[in-house]
Write a protein that holds these residues in place. Sequence first.
Motif, mmCIF file in Angstrom:
data_model
loop_
_atom_site.group_PDB
_atom_site.id
_atom_site.type_symbol
_atom_site.label_atom_id
_atom_site.label_comp_id
_atom_site.label_asym_id
_atom_site.label_seq_id
_atom_site.Cartn_x
_atom_site.Cartn_y
_atom_site.Cartn_z
ATOM 1 N N LYS A 13 0.866 -1.184 0.000
ATOM 2 C CA LYS A 13 0.000 0.000 0.000
ATOM 3 C C LYS A 13 0.901 1.232 0.000
ATOM 4 N N ARG A 14 0.519 2.210 -0.813
ATOM 5 C CA ARG A 14 1.384 3.365 -0.943
ATOM 6 C C ARG A 14 0.589 4.652 -1.054
ATOM 7 N N PRO A 15 1.288 5.720 -0.760
ATOM 8 C CA PRO A 15 2.644 5.768 -0.216
ATOM 9 C C PRO A 15 2.643 5.428 1.275
ATOM 10 N N LEU A 16 3.798 5.027 1.739
ATOM 11 C CA LEU A 16 4.029 4.896 3.162
ATOM 12 C C LEU A 16 5.026 5.988 3.512
ATOM 13 N N ILE A 17 4.715 6.764 4.521
ATOM 14 C CA ILE A 17 5.597 7.859 4.921
ATOM 15 C C ILE A 17 6.060 7.595 6.339
ATOM 16 N N GLU A 18 7.369 7.720 6.538
ATOM 17 C CA GLU A 18 7.895 7.528 7.880
ATOM 18 C C GLU A 18 8.849 8.647 8.252
ATOM 19 N N LYS A 19 9.006 8.815 9.540
ATOM 20 C CA LYS A 19 9.967 9.765 10.100
ATOM 21 C C LYS A 19 10.556 9.109 11.337
ATOM 22 N N ASN A 20 11.875 9.088 11.410
ATOM 23 C CA ASN A 20 12.566 8.458 12.547
ATOM 24 C C ASN A 20 12.079 7.023 12.776
ATOM 25 N N ASN A 21 11.924 6.285 11.685
ATOM 26 C CA ASN A 21 11.511 4.875 11.717
ATOM 27 C C ASN A 21 10.104 4.651 12.240
ATOM 28 N N LYS A 22 9.298 5.693 12.303
ATOM 29 C CA LYS A 22 7.899 5.564 12.707
ATOM 30 C C LYS A 22 7.000 5.850 11.513
ATOM 31 N N VAL A 23 6.016 4.985 11.289
ATOM 32 C CA VAL A 23 5.067 5.191 10.205
ATOM 33 C C VAL A 23 4.172 6.380 10.570
ATOM 34 N N VAL A 24 4.185 7.389 9.698
ATOM 35 C CA VAL A 24 3.399 8.605 9.908
ATOM 36 C C VAL A 24 2.093 8.532 9.120
ATOM 37 N N ALA A 25 2.154 7.952 7.919
ATOM 38 C CA ALA A 25 0.969 7.867 7.066
ATOM 39 C C ALA A 25 1.096 6.657 6.150
ATOM 40 N N LEU A 26 -0.064 6.090 5.815
ATOM 41 C CA LEU A 26 -0.125 4.962 4.890
ATOM 42 C C LEU A 26 -1.281 5.235 3.944
ATOM 43 N N GLY A 27 -0.966 5.332 2.651
ATOM 44 C CA GLY A 27 -1.974 5.729 1.677
ATOM 45 C C GLY A 27 -2.080 7.247 1.656
ATOM 46 N N PHE A 28 -3.137 7.761 1.043
ATOM 47 C CA PHE A 28 -3.343 9.210 1.034
ATOM 48 C C PHE A 28 -4.790 9.551 1.325
ATOM 49 N N GLU A 29 -4.987 10.224 2.423
ATOM 50 C CA GLU A 29 -6.275 10.827 2.770
ATOM 51 C C GLU A 29 -5.948 12.215 3.294
ATOM 52 N N GLU A 30 -6.484 13.230 2.641
ATOM 53 C CA GLU A 30 -6.108 14.599 2.977
ATOM 54 C C GLU A 30 -6.339 14.933 4.451
ATOM 55 N N ASP A 31 -7.455 14.502 5.018
ATOM 56 C CA ASP A 31 -7.735 14.794 6.429
ATOM 57 C C ASP A 31 -6.679 14.184 7.339
ATOM 58 N N ALA A 32 -6.286 12.956 7.033
ATOM 59 C CA ALA A 32 -5.263 12.285 7.841
ATOM 60 C C ALA A 32 -3.924 13.006 7.714
ATOM 61 N N TYR A 33 -3.616 13.493 6.521
ATOM 62 C CA TYR A 33 -2.366 14.228 6.322
ATOM 63 C C TYR A 33 -2.380 15.543 7.097
ATOM 64 N N GLN A 34 -3.527 16.205 7.103
ATOM 65 C CA GLN A 34 -3.642 17.474 7.869
ATOM 66 C C GLN A 34 -3.255 17.224 9.325
ATOM 67 N N LYS A 35 -3.766 16.123 9.900
ATOM 68 C CA LYS A 35 -3.486 15.800 11.296
ATOM 69 C C LYS A 35 -2.048 15.332 11.489
ATOM 70 N N ALA A 36 -1.584 14.473 10.606
ATOM 71 C CA ALA A 36 -0.256 13.879 10.770
ATOM 72 C C ALA A 36 0.869 14.902 10.625
ATOM 73 N N PHE A 37 0.663 15.882 9.752
ATOM 74 C CA PHE A 37 1.757 16.806 9.440
ATOM 75 C C PHE A 37 1.615 18.172 10.081
ATOM 76 N N GLN A 38 0.566 18.404 10.847
ATOM 77 C CA GLN A 38 0.409 19.715 11.469
ATOM 78 C C GLN A 38 1.434 19.941 12.571
ATOM 79 N N LYS A 39 1.956 18.844 13.136
ATOM 80 C CA LYS A 39 2.956 18.961 14.188
ATOM 81 C C LYS A 39 4.367 19.060 13.635
ATOM 82 N N GLY A 40 4.501 18.770 12.323
ATOM 83 C CA GLY A 40 5.814 18.827 11.702
ATOM 84 C C GLY A 40 6.631 17.655 12.090
#
Length: 118
Positions: free
Chosen positions: A91-118
């Motif tokens: 399943k793609r994309p998979l996005i990780e930071k510091n070896n932690k999965v931040v997002a899997l797939g693409f849903e704009e609402d989920a991205y808003q939440k996942a990336f608002q903290k930077g």
Amino acid sequence: MYTVYGIPNCNTVKKALDWLNLHGIQYEFHDYKKKGITADKLGSWAAQTGWEALVNKKGTTWRQLDAAAQAEVTGEKAAIALMQEKTSVIKRPLIEKNNKVVALGFEEDAYQKAFQKG
């Protein structure tokens, strides 16, 4: 720094990259087709998301497998072997930071939440 795992010609990956670029989020892109993926990395992701979430059963690659091959994917070990052999089934994309999965797939609402903290 975020790492985006996927394949460049995937429409969902393109949507995710467009979103990240629009929001000024820096990332590195890992192309499964060129770089592959290790069993250790897949195992780490499976521990975080469950292996079932990683296997894209709605995609073309999964649907092109015969029923016997699909039936063999009953656990994490078999799923990891399949994902290494046929990276397009992940399943793609998979996005990780510091070896932690931040997002899997693409849903704009989920991205808003996942990336608002930077």
